[in-house]
Structures are given as C-alpha cells and as structure tokens.
Design an enzyme around this catalytic site. Sequence first.
Site, PDB file in Angstrom:
ATOM      1  N   THR A 171      12.513  91.713  26.518  1.00 26.99           N
ATOM      2  CA  THR A 171      13.072  91.447  25.079  1.00 26.99           C
ATOM      3  C   THR A 171      12.938  90.181  24.462  1.00 26.99           C
ATOM      4  OG1 THR A 171      14.747  93.183  25.676  1.00 26.99           O
ATOM      5  CG2 THR A 171      15.112  92.023  23.627  1.00 26.99           C
ATOM      6  N   LYS A 229      13.098  97.170  19.274  1.00 25.79           N
ATOM      7  CA  LYS A 229      14.351  96.739  20.278  1.00 25.79           C
ATOM      8  C   LYS A 229      15.415  95.852  19.425  1.00 25.79           C
ATOM      9  CE  LYS A 229      16.305  95.670  24.324  1.00 25.79           C
ATOM     10  NZ  LYS A 229      16.651  96.470  25.288  1.00 25.79           N
TER      11      LYS A 229
END
Length: 294
Positions: free
Chosen positions: A101, A176
Amino acid sequence: MKMSELKKIGFIGTGIMGAAMAGHLMDAGFEVSVYNRTKSKAQKLIERGARWCETAGECAKGQDVVITIVGYPKDVEQVYLSAGGIVDSAKNGAYLVDMTTSSPIVAEKIYNAAKLKNLHAVDAPVTGGDIGAKNATLTILVGGDEQDFDALKPVFEVLGKNIVYEGGAGAGQKTKACNQIAIAGTLAGVCEAFAYAKMSGLDIEKVYAAISSGAASSFQMSGVVRKGLDDDFKPGFMLKHLAKDLAIGVETATAYGKTLPILSMVLHELRKMEEEGKGAEGTQALLKYYGIKN
Ligand code: NAP
C-alpha cells in the site's frame, strides 16, 4: 489454475503478507526467488525451496515477474528506483508488480521509469488482511496498462479472489486509499461505540451480540473488535501501516485541494499512538487506547 508463460517470480518483502503470498506462488508451481531486509522472515520459504537473494536487484534479475510487498512508499522507491534496484536489474519485457500500500505518485514514477526500459509496471495493492493473504482470498486493485493486467491475471488468481482493473498507473493505489478512508471512519466509530458502552455501564458482550449483526455490522466490528474482546492482540495489520495509509489519503486529498475531516482526525489519533510506541501493535490495540480493554 491456468499456468501462463510467466514462470519465474522474484518476490521482495516476506513479512506478514508477503510470506503467505510467496508460499501460494510456490504451491502453484512458480519458480520463486526471495529477498527481504530481515532474512529470518524468509527462512520458512527458503526451507521449502525458494532461492534466497542478497539484494532486491539480484532478486529481480532474469525473472518474468517481480512482486514487491514492502512497508512504506520510501521502501518502494528504494527497491525499485535506487541504483542497482529492480528497474535497473529486471530483464527486458519483465512485469513489475508493487502490491505494497503505497502512494499513487510513487506508482506513476515507477511506471514511467519502467516504460523507458521496456518493463511493464503495475500497482496492485491488496485488501483482505493477513487472513486474506493466508487463505489466498485477497482483493487486488490494479493500476497500469490493461494488457499487462490481462497478462498477470494467472499470477493474481493464485493470490486473490476479487481482482479488479481500476485504470491507468496509480489507479490501484488510489482505490486502496478509498478503502482505507472507509476503514478509518468505521474503525474509529466502532471503537467509540464500545467506549460508550463501557462508560455507560452496559455489558460489552451483550452490546456486541445486539449490534454486530444489524445495520452497524462491519468487518471492523466482527473482525478487529472481536479479536480485541477475545484478548487476541497478535498483530495482523499494524497501526503504523494504517497511519501510513491514512497519511497517503490526507496528502493526496490535499494535493487535490480538498480536506477529509474524519480521515484527518483518525490519523491524528493514530499518530498519538505511534508517539506512545504502539505503532507495531495490531489495529485491535485501539480497544486499549479507547479504554475498552485493559
Ligand atoms: P510487514 O510484516 O512489515 O512486511 C513488510 C516486509 O517488507 C518486512 O519483512 C520488511 O523487512 C520488508 N521490507 C521493508 N522495506 C524493505 C526494503 N527496502 N527492502 C527489503 N525488504 C523490505 O508488513 P505487512 O503487514 O506484510 O504489510 C506489507 C504491506 O502491505 C504494507 O504496505 C501494508 O500496509 C500492506 N497491507 C498489509 C495488510 C495486513 O493486514 N497486514 C493488508 C493489506 C495491505 P523487515 O522484516 O526488516 O521489517
């Protein structure tokens, strides 16, 4: 599983998520080489036959696909863009897949650097937590060129169930960020609900039984809060990584000239926990922070 012409994978970052994911790729028949900053975290994979590499560049050399799932955007930049790193070392035509991420800006930078060297870079962060990595049920959010997404599908199918092409470079990371922004508010709201239950003298388990399956139900309640109530404080998703994710949301929203007030408030609370040395604890440690558990 459909076995494609992609056979050799260099896997970098064998932590909570990466170790399980690399294991699935080995089980599926890929030839896997591994590199991690701390070698001991790759030991089980090495014992199962993964080839150990001393650097990220060495791990990228000669591979059809290079997968990374490290910690922070700065780690991603380091493994891809430093001299002798992945972009310098990968073979012509290789696929580079960052599943960390990370920041959409870093994803675009890598995509552009890779293009210049005839490498195919995609950003492919995941959701579904450590359980999703263990059970190969991750959701995978992909940004980059659609033909690269199509070529990588057989690899993604080993790791996840819901695999979505979101758009050009950085679109996976932006999606995300949406996910993490939703989690931030939900998690804080659920913790405040149980803090309120406690301060008002209610029986916490009775409150949980009443509200966990109704309109207020969520994974943050049935997964994260449940773990904390059961005194399971083994970290699955570390608070420092949630803080990093929310900071990416705040920074990119600021770049769009917007503020997201709830996101900023939750980030502020997480930063306080990090200052207290709690960054490596799992998200369920919030129950202690809110005084729900001792
Ligand atoms: P983790 O356990 O800390 O794993 C990351 C691994 O990458 C660590 O073993 C770390 O090495 C290694 N690493 C970091 N920088 C490196 C570098 N420059 N070179 C080589 N290796 C490096 O964290 P995780 O929970 O697996 O999470 C990994 C990423 O996935 C994070 O971006 C996180 O936000 C994201 N994510 C996590 C979850 C979850 O539930 N855990 C869910 C979705 C997404 P060391 O061992 O030396 O620290």
